[in-house]
Design a protein around this motif. Structure first.
Motif, PDB file in Angstrom:
ATOM      1  N   ARG A  75       0.992  -1.395  -0.235  1.00 50.03           N
ATOM      2  CA  ARG A  75       0.018   0.060   0.000  1.00 50.03           C
ATOM      3  C   ARG A  75       0.794   1.370  -0.297  1.00 50.03           C
ATOM      4  N   ALA A  76       2.705   1.309   0.236  1.00 46.63           N
ATOM      5  CA  ALA A  76       2.773   2.310   0.422  1.00 46.63           C
ATOM      6  C   ALA A  76       3.391   3.103  -1.043  1.00 46.63           C
ATOM      7  N   LYS A  77       3.039   1.801  -1.857  1.00 47.41           N
ATOM      8  CA  LYS A  77       3.658   2.584  -3.535  1.00 47.41           C
ATOM      9  C   LYS A  77       2.698   1.892  -4.232  1.00 47.41           C
ATOM     10  N   ALA A  78       1.042   1.614  -3.626  1.00 45.84           N
ATOM     11  CA  ALA A  78       0.315   0.895  -5.151  1.00 45.84           C
ATOM     12  C   ALA A  78      -0.868   1.083  -4.423  1.00 45.84           C
ATOM     13  N   ASN A  79      -1.496   0.601  -4.911  1.00 41.90           N
ATOM     14  CA  ASN A  79      -3.326   0.706  -4.800  1.00 41.90           C
ATOM     15  C   ASN A  79      -4.343  -0.351  -5.197  1.00 41.90           C
ATOM     16  N   PRO A  80      -3.723  -1.427  -6.222  1.00 39.04           N
ATOM     17  CA  PRO A  80      -4.547  -2.864  -5.958  1.00 39.04           C
ATOM     18  C   PRO A  80      -5.532  -3.129  -4.610  1.00 39.04           C
ATOM     19  N   ILE A  81      -6.673  -3.468  -4.958  1.00 40.58           N
ATOM     20  CA  ILE A  81      -7.267  -4.477  -4.025  1.00 40.58           C
ATOM     21  C   ILE A  81      -6.267  -5.361  -4.007  1.00 40.58           C
ATOM     22  N   ILE A  82      -6.389  -5.431  -1.774  1.00 36.94           N
ATOM     23  CA  ILE A  82      -5.951  -6.376  -1.530  1.00 36.94           C
ATOM     24  C   ILE A  82      -6.300  -7.511  -0.326  1.00 36.94           C
ATOM     25  N   MET A  83      -6.529  -9.090  -1.241  1.00 35.28           N
ATOM     26  CA  MET A  83      -7.169 -10.279  -0.892  1.00 35.28           C
ATOM     27  C   MET A  83      -6.317 -10.756   0.368  1.00 35.28           C
ATOM     28  N   VAL A  84      -6.435 -11.264   1.283  1.00 35.13           N
ATOM     29  CA  VAL A  84      -6.077 -12.565   2.232  1.00 35.13           C
ATOM     30  C   VAL A  84      -6.412 -13.494   1.673  1.00 35.13           C
ATOM     31  N   SER A  85      -5.996 -14.698   2.281  1.00 30.16           N
ATOM     32  CA  SER A  85      -6.640 -16.175   2.580  1.00 30.16           C
ATOM     33  C   SER A  85      -6.959 -16.306   3.783  1.00 30.16           C
ATOM     34  N   THR A  86      -7.946 -16.977   3.718  1.00 26.91           N
ATOM     35  CA  THR A  86      -8.323 -17.532   5.264  1.00 26.91           C
ATOM     36  C   THR A  86      -8.556 -19.031   4.394  1.00 26.91           C
ATOM     37  N   GLY A  87      -7.976 -19.608   3.624  1.00 24.48           N
ATOM     38  CA  GLY A  87      -7.720 -21.064   3.399  1.00 24.48           C
ATOM     39  C   GLY A  87      -6.420 -21.582   4.077  1.00 24.48           C
ATOM     40  N   GLY A  88      -5.414 -21.080   3.953  1.00 26.08           N
ATOM     41  CA  GLY A  88      -4.344 -21.214   5.285  1.00 26.08           C
ATOM     42  C   GLY A  88      -3.216 -22.215   3.923  1.00 26.08           C
ATOM     43  N   ALA A  89      -3.365 -23.235   5.161  1.00 26.86           N
ATOM     44  CA  ALA A  89      -2.718 -24.200   4.941  1.00 26.86           C
ATOM     45  C   ALA A  89      -3.475 -25.292   5.495  1.00 26.86           C
ATOM     46  N   VAL A  90      -3.721 -27.237   4.545  1.00 28.66           N
ATOM     47  CA  VAL A  90      -4.617 -27.299   5.281  1.00 28.66           C
ATOM     48  C   VAL A  90      -4.751 -28.828   6.534  1.00 28.66           C
ATOM     49  N   THR A  98      -8.344 -17.403  10.251  1.00 28.50           N
ATOM     50  CA  THR A  98      -8.686 -15.983   9.952  1.00 28.50           C
ATOM     51  C   THR A  98      -8.001 -15.228  10.689  1.00 28.50           C
ATOM     52  N   LEU A  99      -7.132 -15.574  11.152  1.00 28.21           N
ATOM     53  CA  LEU A  99      -6.369 -14.792  11.460  1.00 28.21           C
ATOM     54  C   LEU A  99      -5.795 -13.650  11.036  1.00 28.21           C
ATOM     55  N   SER A 100      -5.930 -13.916   9.470  1.00 28.18           N
ATOM     56  CA  SER A 100      -5.198 -13.204   8.164  1.00 28.18           C
ATOM     57  C   SER A 100      -5.833 -12.092   8.096  1.00 28.18           C
ATOM     58  N   LYS A 134     -19.227 -13.878   9.064  1.00 30.75           N
ATOM     59  CA  LYS A 134     -19.553 -13.375  10.023  1.00 30.75           C
ATOM     60  C   LYS A 134     -17.953 -12.422  10.242  1.00 30.75           C
ATOM     61  N   LEU A 135     -17.224 -12.875  10.369  1.00 27.05           N
ATOM     62  CA  LEU A 135     -15.661 -12.093  10.848  1.00 27.05           C
ATOM     63  C   LEU A 135     -15.713 -11.242  10.083  1.00 27.05           C
ATOM     64  N   ALA A 136     -15.800 -11.162   8.652  1.00 29.02           N
ATOM     65  CA  ALA A 136     -15.344 -11.191   7.201  1.00 29.02           C
ATOM     66  C   ALA A 136     -15.806  -9.805   7.599  1.00 29.02           C
ATOM     67  N   TYR A 137     -17.965  -9.798   7.451  1.00 26.94           N
ATOM     68  CA  TYR A 137     -18.416  -8.485   7.341  1.00 26.94           C
ATOM     69  C   TYR A 137     -18.601  -7.323   8.246  1.00 26.94           C
ATOM     70  N   GLN A 138     -18.798  -8.334   9.831  1.00 24.12           N
ATOM     71  CA  GLN A 138     -18.310  -8.034  10.835  1.00 24.12           C
ATOM     72  C   GLN A 138     -16.252  -6.216  10.800  1.00 24.12           C
ATOM     73  N   LYS A 139     -15.926  -7.086   9.971  1.00 24.71           N
ATOM     74  CA  LYS A 139     -14.860  -6.199   9.785  1.00 24.71           C
ATOM     75  C   LYS A 139     -14.426  -5.481   8.534  1.00 24.71           C
TER      76      LYS A 139
END
Length: 275
Positions: A75-90, A98-100, A134-139
């Motif tokens: 974000r310091a250098k560009a403004n893409p949409i940033i998506m984090v994974s809640t899939g993590g690892a198996v 969901t800590l992400s 629910k957690l995502a929408y709360q944030k």
């Protein structure tokens, strides 16, 4: 909507949970490396960055500090949409996955069911899906639903009908993962069939299937396509891509050849309704 009426959104997934430097020597691990790869990909035409986190030794991590560091550098250098994974690892619990969300992304991936993932079992119960949404929408984080099989689409439609998800849905059709739906053109309408007509859909295809299936998706009017080392480290058969950015450059050129424009980050935010 005509198949070419909207510019196509390119997502870059610079590193997942499985690919390592044994697969490609330039797989990024540290937040600085992930951010640098992401910024190069944005400069090449990506408007969404899909993030996993790694420990310095390459082990997948759910540590929100690692996500936040990479996000701040981007974000310091560009403004893409940033998506984090809640899939993590198996092997991660849903709490670890969901800590992400604590890293203040724009969007997050969200699973709506379990599956065999190669030789592993990837567990996501219905209560876990509901609580994650629910957690995502709360944030104020916009979910993208990851659909690896038709049952996941049916589950997403049910969650939408019950109010656990908000429409119009953003979905990613993931093709070719062993244990999920196969990477063939017929898979796309099968995955879309249970969903409402206003769904905004993108396609991810893994390994050797990537370029062919993304071309099909763009010709069918997909809102977006995804490339990156998470899904595929090859540019062509037997030829490693030089970088994540090279994969973006290649798919952006293909999009234009097929008659699609490539979305800017600002256009992607408008299309996906991400503030």
């Amino acid at each position: 909507m005509a198949w070419d009426s909207e510019p196509v959104i390119i997502t870059i997934a610079p590193v997942g949970a499985e690919v390592t430097r044994d697969n490609h020597p330039s797989v990024p691990y540290t937040p600085a490396e992930i951010a640098a790869a992401s910024l190069d990909a944005v400069a090449a035409g990506a408007s969404v960055v899909h993030l996993h986190a790694r420990e310095p030794d390459g082990k997948p991590s759910g540590d929100p500090k690692l996500f936040a560091e990479a996000i701040a550098l981007i974000r310091a250098k560009a403004n893409p949409i940033i998506m984090v994974s809640t899939g993590g690892a198996v092997w991660m619990t849903i709490e670890q996955r969901t800590l992400s969300l604590e890293a203040n992304p724009d969007m997050c991936s969200l699973e709506t069911g379990s599956m065999n993932f190669g030789d592993d079992l990837f567990l996501t119960s219905r209560p876990d899906s509901i609580s994650s949404a629910k957690l995502a929408y709360q944030k104020s984080i916009v979910p993208e639903i990851e659909l690896f099989d038709v049952g996941h689409a049916v589950a997403a439609s049910r969650m939408l009908g019950e109010g656990h998800l908000k429409g119009p849905l953003n979905v990613n059709l993931v093709l070719g993962v062993p244990g999920g739906i196969d990477a063939v053109p017929e898979a796309i309408p099968h995955l879309l069939r249970p969903l409402p007509g206003d769904v905004r859909w993108a396609v991810t295809a893994v390994g050797r299937h990537q370029r062919r299936m993304l071309a099909v998706a763009m010709l069918l009017g997909a809102y977006g396509v995804r490339v990156g080392f998470e899904d595929n480290v090859y540019l062509r058969k037997g030829q490693l891509a030089k970088s994540n950015a090279e994969l973006v450059e290649d798919i952006a050129a293909l999009a234009r050849q097929l008659g699609r424009q490539v979305a800017t980050p600002q256009q992607a935010r408008s299309i996906l309704q991400v503030k």
